[in-house]
Design an enzyme around this catalytic site. Structure first.
Site: not given
Length: 429
Positions: A102-104, A252
């Site tokens: 993902g974005i990581g 969340y």
């Protein structure tokens, strides 16, 4: 005689060159005109018949082309702006949590291209190693390291920080990227509700354990990946762990609001230190984060649509990349960013009283876990030959001594740093 021959030739020429009009039958001429008229009329009808579907085909093609153009524009808008500056950060030390996908992962990839020395802090070391090798291959930057960090365990957080301190004496950028979203009701290893425990408490502890090193490396930066979904969040003072009732989306939202409150409060605490703290909303990104939201059958149907109308991981990483890299933000702290620009937040996300309460509550919860971990289970000790544990206070040592059986020896000593007590209990059975 010659005169007679010449006269004959003249008469013959006049007869053969007679230009008198040829007379035809009137009915035959009319029939020809009728036939020609009918043929012309049929040709016109054929053209009319052929032109109708052609016009509709052109209209349909025009609609399709227009739709494609509109969809393309919408997609470009959804993807948002990119961080376009090409500044390098050679040998800057960076930690990114949750970055094997993902974005990581995209964040690590971009930072690696710019020369950073990066510690990938991930729960799954195998998947992290695969991502690390891929990034090294793409960037030719071999200063990328795989380190295990399970944010559902505060013990794992402490071990990660201890290991990092042994390896490095500086930390220029900390990106708190990892998180879980809308999972079924679950508890961390320390008994916290999974989302508030992982998204907030674990990063709260990690940041504070690394804070002295970050301050010593100033100018340095802390980036907290929050979410715009905080808009629907509220901090439940009377039920922070959702023990009375649990709704996965509500939990969340609460954790993401906690991210913003934490980053803003930390920014105020670090004012004047050269350390900046900012948080961001990456956008609605197509990653594994939403795996608990949609069932597999529905996911198979929606995936093609999601691929086009959600942000790509690369696009989702752009805002946190700007917060980590942009030289113009070196002194900017305490803000919330969206699509690479500063965005306002609701009053509940900058409530100073709530910031203070959440900070104190977080410290209290983490300390309670530490105390529980420091208390020795006597039954377990009786079944072991030797047990070593770290305690912080004299009262805890006294409690251990009072609960130790006669056949057990206790040795008390400072650890090598002199900041904690080590107790060794030996069972002589």
């Amino acid at each position: 005689m010659s005169d007679g021959i010449e006269q004959f030739i003249v008469n013959f020429s006049n007869e053969t060159t007679d230009t008198s009009p040829i007379i035809t039958m009137g009915g035959e001429d009319n029939n020809n005109n009728g036939i020609n008229g009918s043929l012309n009329e049929n040709d016109n009808n054929d053209k009319a018949v052929l032109s109708a579907p052609a016009e509709w085909i052109l209209i349909v093609i025009g609609i399709i082309v227009g739709f494609v153009i509109i969809v393309f524009i919408i997609r470009k808008i959804i993807q948002g702006p990119s961080y376009w500056k090409n500044n390098r950060i050679d040998d800057k030390v960076v930690i990114v949590t949750g970055c094997n996908t993902g974005i990581g992962k995209e964040t690590v990839l971009e930072l690696a291209k710019r020369g950073a020395k990066i510690y990938m802090a991930c729960r799954d070391p195998i998947r992290c190693e695969a991502a690390r090798l891929e990034i090294i291959e793409k960037t030719k930057n071999e200063k990328i390291f795989n380190r295990t960090l399970d944010l559902s365990s505060l013990d794992s957080v402490r071990k990660f920080a201890d290991t990092f301190h042994k390896e490095e004496n500086r930390l220029d950028i900390l990106i708190n990227n990892a998180g879980v979203m809308a999972c079924p009701h679950m508890l961390t290893k320390d008994g916290f509700e999974m989302q508030i425990g992982t998204n907030h408490l674990a990063h709260f502890l990690l940041t504070n354990l690394l804070l002295d090193t970050i301050k010593a490396s100033a100018p340095s930066r802390i980036v907290v990946v929050a979410s715009g979904i905080y808009l629907w969040g509220r901090i439940k003072k009377d039920d922070l762990m959702s023990e009375k009732s649990y709704a996965k989306i509500e939990a969340y939202c609460q954790s993401k609001l906690a991210n913003i409150l934490f980053s803003k409060h930390l920014a105020s605490k670090l004012e004047g230190t050269g350390v900046t703290v900012n948080c961001c909303h990456p956008g609605v990104v197509k990653t594994e984060l939403g795996r608990h939201l949609i069932k597999n059958k529905t996911k198979a149907f929606l995936n093609p649509i999601a691929s086009y109308f959600l942000k790509s991981p690369r696009a989702g990483a752009q805002t946190q990349l700007r917060l980590a890299l942009d030289p113009s933000l070196e002194k900017t702290s305490g803000y919330f960013y969206l699509d690479c620009i500063r965005a306002p937040v609701l009053p509940k996300a900058k409530d100073k009283e709530m910031m203070e309460w959440l900070w104190n509550k977080s410290e209290e919860l983490i300390e309670s876990v530490q105390k529980n971990n420091n208390k020795m289970n006597i039954e377990e000790v009786n079944n072991k030959k030797e047990t070593t544990m770290t305690l912080e206070t004299a009262d805890e040592i006294k409690e251990i001594k009072e609960n130790t059986e006669e056949n057990e020896n206790i040795e008390v000593d400072k650890n090598k740093n002199g900041d904690a007590i080590v107790i060794e209990v030996t069972n002589e059975k």
